[in-house]
Write an enzyme that holds these catalytic residues in place. Structure first.
Site, PDB file in Angstrom:
ATOM      1  N   ASN A  82      25.489  38.341  62.555  1.00 12.91           N
ATOM      2  CA  ASN A  82      26.840  39.371  63.308  1.00 12.91           C
ATOM      3  C   ASN A  82      26.558  40.497  63.972  1.00 12.91           C
ATOM      4  O   ASN A  82      25.807  40.339  64.744  1.00 12.91           O
ATOM      5  CB  ASN A  82      26.936  40.086  61.462  1.00 12.91           C
ATOM      6  CG  ASN A  82      28.495  40.042  61.216  1.00 12.91           C
ATOM      7  OD1 ASN A  82      29.176  40.493  61.691  1.00 12.91           O
ATOM      8  ND2 ASN A  82      28.474  39.499  60.177  1.00 12.91           N
ATOM      9  N   ARG A  83      27.295  41.487  63.759  1.00 16.71           N
ATOM     10  CA  ARG A  83      26.889  42.328  64.612  1.00 16.71           C
ATOM     11  C   ARG A  83      26.383  43.456  64.836  1.00 16.71           C
ATOM     12  O   ARG A  83      26.763  44.273  63.425  1.00 16.71           O
ATOM     13  CB  ARG A  83      28.492  42.401  65.115  1.00 16.71           C
ATOM     14  CG  ARG A  83      30.057  41.364  65.553  1.00 16.71           C
ATOM     15  CD  ARG A  83      30.951  42.055  65.635  1.00 16.71           C
ATOM     16  NE  ARG A  83      32.217  40.807  65.965  1.00 16.71           N
ATOM     17  CZ  ARG A  83      32.009  39.656  65.050  1.00 16.71           C
ATOM     18  NH1 ARG A  83      32.061  39.963  63.833  1.00 16.71           N
ATOM     19  NH2 ARG A  83      32.989  38.981  66.001  1.00 16.71           N
ATOM     20  N   HIS A 108      25.446  38.299  66.606  1.00 15.36           N
ATOM     21  CA  HIS A 108      24.564  36.815  66.695  1.00 15.36           C
ATOM     22  C   HIS A 108      23.443  36.356  67.292  1.00 15.36           C
ATOM     23  O   HIS A 108      22.885  35.485  68.103  1.00 15.36           O
ATOM     24  CB  HIS A 108      25.061  35.562  67.256  1.00 15.36           C
ATOM     25  CG  HIS A 108      26.325  35.085  65.907  1.00 15.36           C
ATOM     26  ND1 HIS A 108      26.098  36.331  64.702  1.00 15.36           N
ATOM     27  CD2 HIS A 108      27.574  34.848  65.517  1.00 15.36           C
ATOM     28  CE1 HIS A 108      27.195  35.833  63.012  1.00 15.36           C
ATOM     29  NE2 HIS A 108      27.945  35.102  64.282  1.00 15.36           N
ATOM     30  N   HIS A 181      24.935  28.822  60.318  1.00 15.38           N
ATOM     31  CA  HIS A 181      26.878  29.132  60.195  1.00 15.38           C
ATOM     32  C   HIS A 181      26.954  27.792  60.469  1.00 15.38           C
ATOM     33  O   HIS A 181      28.042  27.593  61.371  1.00 15.38           O
ATOM     34  CB  HIS A 181      26.106  29.815  61.950  1.00 15.38           C
ATOM     35  CG  HIS A 181      27.266  30.410  62.106  1.00 15.38           C
ATOM     36  ND1 HIS A 181      29.160  29.857  62.590  1.00 15.38           N
ATOM     37  CD2 HIS A 181      28.038  31.923  62.641  1.00 15.38           C
ATOM     38  CE1 HIS A 181      29.766  30.843  62.698  1.00 15.38           C
ATOM     39  NE2 HIS A 181      29.036  32.062  63.245  1.00 15.38           N
ATOM     40  N   SER A 182      26.723  27.250  59.822  1.00  9.75           N
ATOM     41  CA  SER A 182      28.218  25.842  59.741  1.00  9.75           C
ATOM     42  C   SER A 182      29.251  26.119  59.250  1.00  9.75           C
ATOM     43  O   SER A 182      29.182  27.305  58.348  1.00  9.75           O
ATOM     44  CB  SER A 182      26.831  24.933  58.581  1.00  9.75           C
ATOM     45  OG  SER A 182      26.113  24.407  58.890  1.00  9.75           O
ATOM     46  N   TYR A 183      29.903  25.527  59.668  1.00  8.95           N
ATOM     47  CA  TYR A 183      31.726  25.973  59.277  1.00  8.95           C
ATOM     48  C   TYR A 183      31.577  24.524  58.340  1.00  8.95           C
ATOM     49  O   TYR A 183      31.995  23.176  58.625  1.00  8.95           O
ATOM     50  CB  TYR A 183      32.335  25.177  60.429  1.00  8.95           C
ATOM     51  CG  TYR A 183      32.447  26.008  61.244  1.00  8.95           C
ATOM     52  CD1 TYR A 183      33.701  27.366  61.862  1.00  8.95           C
ATOM     53  CD2 TYR A 183      31.554  26.005  62.717  1.00  8.95           C
ATOM     54  CE1 TYR A 183      34.039  27.768  62.411  1.00  8.95           C
ATOM     55  CE2 TYR A 183      31.837  27.090  63.748  1.00  8.95           C
ATOM     56  CZ  TYR A 183      32.977  28.872  63.481  1.00  8.95           C
ATOM     57  OH  TYR A 183      32.684  29.458  64.568  1.00  8.95           O
ATOM     58  N   ASP A 253      36.847  38.031  57.755  1.00 13.90           N
ATOM     59  CA  ASP A 253      35.970  37.545  58.519  1.00 13.90           C
ATOM     60  C   ASP A 253      35.179  38.943  58.146  1.00 13.90           C
ATOM     61  O   ASP A 253      34.723  39.962  59.161  1.00 13.90           O
ATOM     62  CB  ASP A 253      36.805  37.688  60.540  1.00 13.90           C
ATOM     63  CG  ASP A 253      35.568  37.756  60.592  1.00 13.90           C
ATOM     64  OD1 ASP A 253      33.833  37.388  60.425  1.00 13.90           O
ATOM     65  OD2 ASP A 253      35.239  37.175  62.575  1.00 13.90           O
ATOM     66  N   GLN A 291      29.183  36.666  54.251  1.00 11.67           N
ATOM     67  CA  GLN A 291      30.170  36.632  55.360  1.00 11.67           C
ATOM     68  C   GLN A 291      30.835  35.862  55.219  1.00 11.67           C
ATOM     69  O   GLN A 291      30.734  34.020  55.336  1.00 11.67           O
ATOM     70  CB  GLN A 291      29.076  36.477  56.594  1.00 11.67           C
ATOM     71  CG  GLN A 291      31.001  36.344  57.929  1.00 11.67           C
ATOM     72  CD  GLN A 291      31.237  38.063  58.071  1.00 11.67           C
ATOM     73  OE1 GLN A 291      30.275  39.747  58.156  1.00 11.67           O
ATOM     74  NE2 GLN A 291      32.200  38.337  58.889  1.00 11.67           N
ATOM     75  N   GLU A 314      28.137  32.358  55.435  1.00 10.80           N
ATOM     76  CA  GLU A 314      27.290  32.910  56.252  1.00 10.80           C
ATOM     77  C   GLU A 314      26.386  34.374  55.219  1.00 10.80           C
ATOM     78  O   GLU A 314      26.679  35.337  55.219  1.00 10.80           O
ATOM     79  CB  GLU A 314      26.926  33.232  57.282  1.00 10.80           C
ATOM     80  CG  GLU A 314      28.304  32.493  57.828  1.00 10.80           C
ATOM     81  CD  GLU A 314      28.553  32.930  59.246  1.00 10.80           C
ATOM     82  OE1 GLU A 314      28.055  33.567  60.434  1.00 10.80           O
ATOM     83  OE2 GLU A 314      29.914  33.186  59.629  1.00 10.80           O
TER      84      GLU A 314
END
Length: 349
Positions: A82-83, A108, A181-183, A253, A291, A314
């Site tokens: 994340n940020r 990331h 981080h899988s979709y 998000d 997330q 996540e």
């Protein structure tokens, strides 16, 4: 059929590093392909209610598309998921500027985060499962972070679940926040948009964010908002609501503050279900946050996967924690050990 492990070579990076793929297969029909580039989950197959096995994550079967760049498909994210606002943090009286790769912020792990590293890998088999342990040493100063960080990520496939366990040790005080981080798209082969999935998140609060997706203020109750997933709701049911937070993210998000019995305890974070196929996936984690990203910015550039072809769940600490002393700490000091665990459990309904 017992769990098995198959290893093959995928090719080399432009720097000449060889990349391997580890294919894990369980007797219950699960299959997970993990490669040493980015400690990345390339493929995850699970059966539907009729026993048909299909891939339920966005990704590719070759190395080249990952080298060309993807939106973190299946990658291990670090040093910090994340940020981090302003791409910097202060620690022990010293300011540490980080790589700014998301406007003026750090995202990331930076320009070359853990998702772009080639990890040392070793497979294993035992009576109750098969897996692969991946190791990487992040150099002192890499992407701006202090201290050398030794990281280990272990994927293990057993009868009904994929477990990801993380460990790390540092030579200097630093911040660490690792995630996967899988979709996911449980319809199989991204057959349908994830807006048709049902989602439950075990969280009474979520993190409001500003226009740069940095948390602002205190966590907010989900009650009476489109962020209330305490009972199962379709992902798309309220995603188009005229809500300020949904407008900022282009959809979901946001980090959800998980209801935890104790800090660091393994607990169920979410349940994702595709009613059409009957596939369901529980997410269990030791992390305090989850997330949820609904794939709002997928645009077909990577593999033709369009908007909301997949969603991310996540497990992680909160965004910008190094600059928010009111958040659970992500600080790792020499002599201490970082540990985290996530389990994806698969069933059918």
């Amino acid at each position: 059929m017992r769990d098995v492990l198959v290893v093959d070579a995928l090719g080399r990076t432009p720097e000449g590093r060889e990349v391997e793929r580890y294919s894990l297969r369980s007797g219950a029909g699960l299959r997970a392909d993990v490669m040493s580039y980015g400690a990345t989950l390339m493929r995850l197959e699970a059966p539907d209610r009729n026993g048909r096995c299909e891939n339920i994550v966005l990704g590719f079967d070759a190395l080249a598309p990952y080298l060309a760049g993807t939106p973190y498909f299946g990658a291990t994210i670090g040093r910090y998921a994340n940020r981090i606002a302003g791409a910097r943090f202060a620690l022990d009286g010293r300011d540490y500027p980080l790589a700014a790769n998301d406007g003026c912020n750090h995202l990331h792990g930076g320009v070359r985060g853990f998702d772009k590293a080639v990890w040392d890998a070793q497979g294993f088999e035992r009576a109750d499962g098969a897996g692969v342990v991946l190791r990487y040493v992040s150099a002192d100063g890499e992407e701006g972070y202090p201290g050398e960080l030794e990281v280990e990520v272990a994927y293990e496939l057993t009868r009904d679940r994929l477990t990801i366990a993380y460990r790390a040790r540092a030579t200097k005080p630093t911040h660490v926040n690792l995630t996967h981080h899988s979709y996911f798209n449980l319809s199989g082969a991204a057959l349908r948009n994830v807006e048709t999935h049902e989602l439950t998140i075990n969280a009474d609060r979520f993190m409001p964010v500003d226009e740069e997706l940095i948390p602002v203020g205190d966590p907010k109750p989900v009650e009476d908002t489109p962020f209330d997933f305490r009972t199962a709701r379709l992902v798309g049911a309220r995603i188009g609501t005229d809500d300020a937070q949904l407008r900022v993210g282009g959809g979901y998000d946001h980090t959800f503050v998980l209801n935890k019995t104790a800090a660091g305890a393994l607990g169920q974070a979410a349940l994702l279900r595709d009613p059409a196929s009957g596939r369901a996936m529980e997410v269990w984690t030791t992390e305090p946050g989850l997330q949820f990203y609904s794939g709002n910015h997928l645009d077909g550039a990577a593999g033709g996967f369009g908007r909301r072809a997949g969603l991310c769940l996540e497990p992680q600490h909160f965004p910008n924690s190094p600059n928010r002393p009111d958040f659970p700490s992500t600080l790792l000091r020499p002599g201490d050990a970082y540990g985290s665990r996530t389990e994806f459990v698969f069933t059918t309904t």
